[in-house]
Design an enzyme around this catalytic site. Sequence first.
Site, PDB file in Angstrom:
ATOM      1  N   SER A 170       2.929  15.005   0.482  1.00  0.00           N
ATOM      2  CA  SER A 170       1.568  14.182   0.102  1.00  0.00           C
ATOM      3  C   SER A 170       1.073  14.720  -1.262  1.00  0.00           C
ATOM      4  O   SER A 170       1.387  15.996  -1.453  1.00  0.00           O
ATOM      5  CB  SER A 170       0.282  14.718   1.045  1.00  0.00           C
ATOM      6  OG  SER A 170       0.310  16.054   1.234  1.00  0.00           O
ATOM      7  N   MET A 171       0.989  13.798  -2.206  1.00  0.00           N
ATOM      8  CA  MET A 171       0.680  14.087  -3.593  1.00  0.00           C
ATOM      9  C   MET A 171      -0.697  13.618  -4.199  1.00  0.00           C
ATOM     10  O   MET A 171      -0.909  13.390  -5.273  1.00  0.00           O
ATOM     11  CB  MET A 171       1.676  13.391  -4.471  1.00  0.00           C
ATOM     12  CG  MET A 171       3.306  13.763  -3.953  1.00  0.00           C
ATOM     13  SD  MET A 171       4.393  12.750  -4.809  1.00  0.00           S
ATOM     14  CE  MET A 171       4.088  11.123  -3.995  1.00  0.00           C
ATOM     15  N   GLY A 172      -1.762  13.772  -3.180  1.00  0.00           N
ATOM     16  CA  GLY A 172      -2.946  13.563  -3.732  1.00  0.00           C
ATOM     17  C   GLY A 172      -2.979  12.032  -4.200  1.00  0.00           C
ATOM     18  O   GLY A 172      -2.882  11.161  -3.537  1.00  0.00           O
ATOM     19  N   ALA A 173      -3.651  11.698  -5.174  1.00  0.00           N
ATOM     20  CA  ALA A 173      -4.040  10.628  -5.818  1.00  0.00           C
ATOM     21  C   ALA A 173      -2.646   9.728  -5.963  1.00  0.00           C
ATOM     22  O   ALA A 173      -2.787   8.386  -5.970  1.00  0.00           O
ATOM     23  CB  ALA A 173      -4.721  10.649  -6.958  1.00  0.00           C
ATOM     24  N   GLU A 174      -1.631  10.440  -6.389  1.00  0.00           N
ATOM     25  CA  GLU A 174      -0.187   9.681  -6.614  1.00  0.00           C
ATOM     26  C   GLU A 174       0.140   9.391  -5.073  1.00  0.00           C
ATOM     27  O   GLU A 174       1.366   8.588  -5.125  1.00  0.00           O
ATOM     28  CB  GLU A 174       0.640  10.946  -7.027  1.00  0.00           C
ATOM     29  CG  GLU A 174       0.305  10.957  -8.388  1.00  0.00           C
ATOM     30  CD  GLU A 174       0.442   9.923  -9.352  1.00  0.00           C
ATOM     31  OE1 GLU A 174       1.380   8.995  -9.276  1.00  0.00           O
ATOM     32  OE2 GLU A 174      -0.536   9.738  -9.996  1.00  0.00           O
ATOM     33  N   GLY A 175      -0.467   9.604  -4.122  1.00  0.00           N
ATOM     34  CA  GLY A 175       0.045   8.956  -2.694  1.00  0.00           C
ATOM     35  C   GLY A 175       0.828   9.801  -2.079  1.00  0.00           C
ATOM     36  O   GLY A 175       0.869  10.883  -1.868  1.00  0.00           O
TER      37      GLY A 175
ATOM     38  N   GLY B  60      -5.248  16.017   4.556  1.00  0.00           N
ATOM     39  CA  GLY B  60      -3.800  16.288   5.038  1.00  0.00           C
ATOM     40  C   GLY B  60      -3.514  16.057   6.473  1.00  0.00           C
ATOM     41  O   GLY B  60      -2.708  15.490   6.995  1.00  0.00           O
ATOM     42  N   ASP B  61      -4.659  16.604   7.280  1.00  0.00           N
ATOM     43  CA  ASP B  61      -4.608  16.637   8.639  1.00  0.00           C
ATOM     44  C   ASP B  61      -4.545  15.165   9.214  1.00  0.00           C
ATOM     45  O   ASP B  61      -4.074  14.741  10.139  1.00  0.00           O
ATOM     46  CB  ASP B  61      -5.617  17.477   9.152  1.00  0.00           C
ATOM     47  CG  ASP B  61      -5.846  18.843   8.758  1.00  0.00           C
ATOM     48  OD1 ASP B  61      -4.701  19.603   8.551  1.00  0.00           O
ATOM     49  OD2 ASP B  61      -6.661  19.545   8.651  1.00  0.00           O
TER      50      ASP B  61
END
Length: 317
Positions: free
Chosen positions: A223-228, A254-255
């Site tokens: 998981s890369m935040g706004a990068e998807g 994330g959960d």
Amino acid sequence: MTKKVVTITLNPALDLTGSVNQLNVGSVSLVGQSSLHAAGKGVNVAKVLSELGAQVTVTGFLGRDNQELFCQLFEQLGVQDAFIRIAGATRINVKLVEQSGAVSDINFPGIQVTEADIEAFEATLQRLAQDHDYFVLAGSLPQGISPQRCAGWIAQLRSMNKKVLFDSSRDALLAGLDAKPWLIKPNDEELSQWCGRELTTLTDCQQAAAELAQKQIENIVISMGAEGVMWLHENQWLHAKPPKMQVVSTVGAGDTLVAGLCWGHMQRMEKESLLRFATALSALAVTQVGVGLGDREQLNTLQQQIQVSALYPTMGA
């Protein structure tokens, strides 16, 4: 297809969440809204899975002295409570959410678990393994449980052909990786800690995930935040990119992603649909305060806006 799943939270917490305009480190910060609720990564996953329609059994360790909010939540969700009650109080973690969306976590170490507590948990795990195929093991470890012991439980479940989704960090993550869980979901920061270098681009993350794949883990999700979200499975790479979201709080995103991945596999969704669904669920989570499913209609709309594309292996991948 199955609807049955076990979530394991070895080190749950009561989350004390407060909203502040800006955190003034070393000075006074005034909290606006605040809430105290039962949490812990596995508990958060259980909440989302339950709201999606799963039949959830929750287990782990709970302090007897302050279990009321957990009991209320489990009853409200209709989940099976198989937590081991132990002496003392479950920890309280503090989360301060700034107006910008930045979150500062102050996490306490957790309750002391005895050998007798561990034996009771292991007996529960054996019992649950008789009629469950999916296990989500998420979060940090309490005092009294070593990373190696936790990894042993993953290996044990794996030897029984159980699908273990593992989401942890630091030493617990490092030890757990060697037990070859069925799915892992580090974020880019945790992946950076694992490989010992800064990861600033999608290609950097892909290269590090390829190195991680050498440990023969079937599903690696980053998981890369706004990068998807990036997913490596059977040497195939997929990348899902959500539209720009109005971030209210990243707590539990994330959960929520883990819950979406688990539910998608349990429902045997096709790969691209599964990744689109889980990414949309997680993206929607950042637009709200608290962990939960949110608006179903909005979720359906968001799924259609998620771009899913195949990635080519990087050099050395």
